[in-house]
Design a protein around this motif. Structure first.
Motif, PDB file in Angstrom:
ATOM      1  N   ASN A  62       0.882  -1.165   0.000  1.00 33.34           N
ATOM      2  CA  ASN A  62       0.000   0.000   0.000  1.00 33.34           C
ATOM      3  C   ASN A  62       0.925   1.221   0.000  1.00 33.34           C
ATOM      4  OD1 ASN A  62      -1.659   2.155   0.595  1.00 33.34           O
ATOM      5  ND2 ASN A  62      -2.905   1.025   2.077  1.00 33.34           N
TER       6      ASN A  62
ATOM      7  N   LEU B 155      -5.071  -3.431   4.681  1.00 38.77           N
ATOM      8  CA  LEU B 155      -3.653  -3.211   4.415  1.00 38.77           C
ATOM      9  C   LEU B 155      -3.340  -1.745   4.729  1.00 38.77           C
ATOM     10  CD1 LEU B 155      -1.131  -4.653   3.366  1.00 38.77           C
ATOM     11  CD2 LEU B 155      -1.822  -4.024   1.054  1.00 38.77           C
TER      12      LEU B 155
ATOM     13  N   SER C 116       2.066  -6.847   2.272  1.00 36.76           N
ATOM     14  CA  SER C 116       1.461  -8.133   2.598  1.00 36.76           C
ATOM     15  C   SER C 116       1.675  -9.047   1.403  1.00 36.76           C
ATOM     16  CB  SER C 116      -0.029  -7.974   2.889  1.00 36.76           C
ATOM     17  OG  SER C 116      -0.552  -9.178   3.382  1.00 36.76           O
TER      18      SER C 116
END
Length: 182
Positions: free
Chosen positions: A75, A112, A118
């Motif tokens: 992100n 996220l 992730s």
């Protein structure tokens, strides 16, 4: 009405539509931005005979694993957001008409946070990359393929080839013509 394009039909669904869609299949709004990369670069070549021989004899061939593609999602924005990883494949392998793309796997990452990473695993079956012939039988065709993660301008792509003899992996029941008198 046919789903596939013809002289009088632009095609239906994201797989066949020849026009410009208002929204791409899988389009979603995020209030942040993402970067996606392969956790490990996938192979550039797969041998069809090896894929078939590696499949378990205890389950249908179309449900056998083709490969699992691991990705890392970052992100890059500041807002916490879910991310849905959509894995599409397209190819020039097999008979025409050719689908634009086909969704072969997806997963959702929840919450996220901005600036965080992730990982996700996208498992693809042999049936997901197979194409139907005119009688409905599913085939793994040799040729060049491209994986795309996400919609529109793909965030991540990968080219690979399926080599060897094309293989039929399912058999659709066919009408049997009877010549016997009633």
């Amino acid at each position: 009405m046919s789903l596939r394009p013809s002289a009088t039909n632009p095609g239906r669904t994201y797989k066949w539509y020849q026009g410009t869609p208002v929204f791409e299949f899988g389009h979603g709004l995020h209030y942040t931005t993402f970067n996606v990369q392969w956790q490990q670069t996938p192979p550039t070549q797969y041998d069809i005979a090896s894929l078939i021989s590696d499949a378990s004899s205890n389950s249908p061939l179309d449900l056998a694993t083709f490969d699992t593609f691991d990705i890392i999602i970052q992100n890059t924005g500041e807002v916490t957001s879910d991310y849905v990883a959509l894995l599409f494949v397209n190819s020039t392998a097999g008979p025409a008409p050719l689908p634009n793309k086909q969704l072969v796997s997806y997963t959702r990452l929840h919450q996220l946070a901005g600036g965080s990473n992730s990982s996700a695993s996208l498992s693809v079956t042999l049936g997901s990359i197979a194409r139907a012939d005119t009688e409905g039988n599913m085939w793994i065709f040799n040729g060049s393929y491209q994986l795309n993660v996400d919609t529109g301008p793909a965030l991540l792509t990968h080219q690979f080839d399926l080599v060897g003899q094309s293989v039929q992996i399912t058999h659709w029941p066919q009408n049997v013509t009877s010549n016997s008198a009633v």
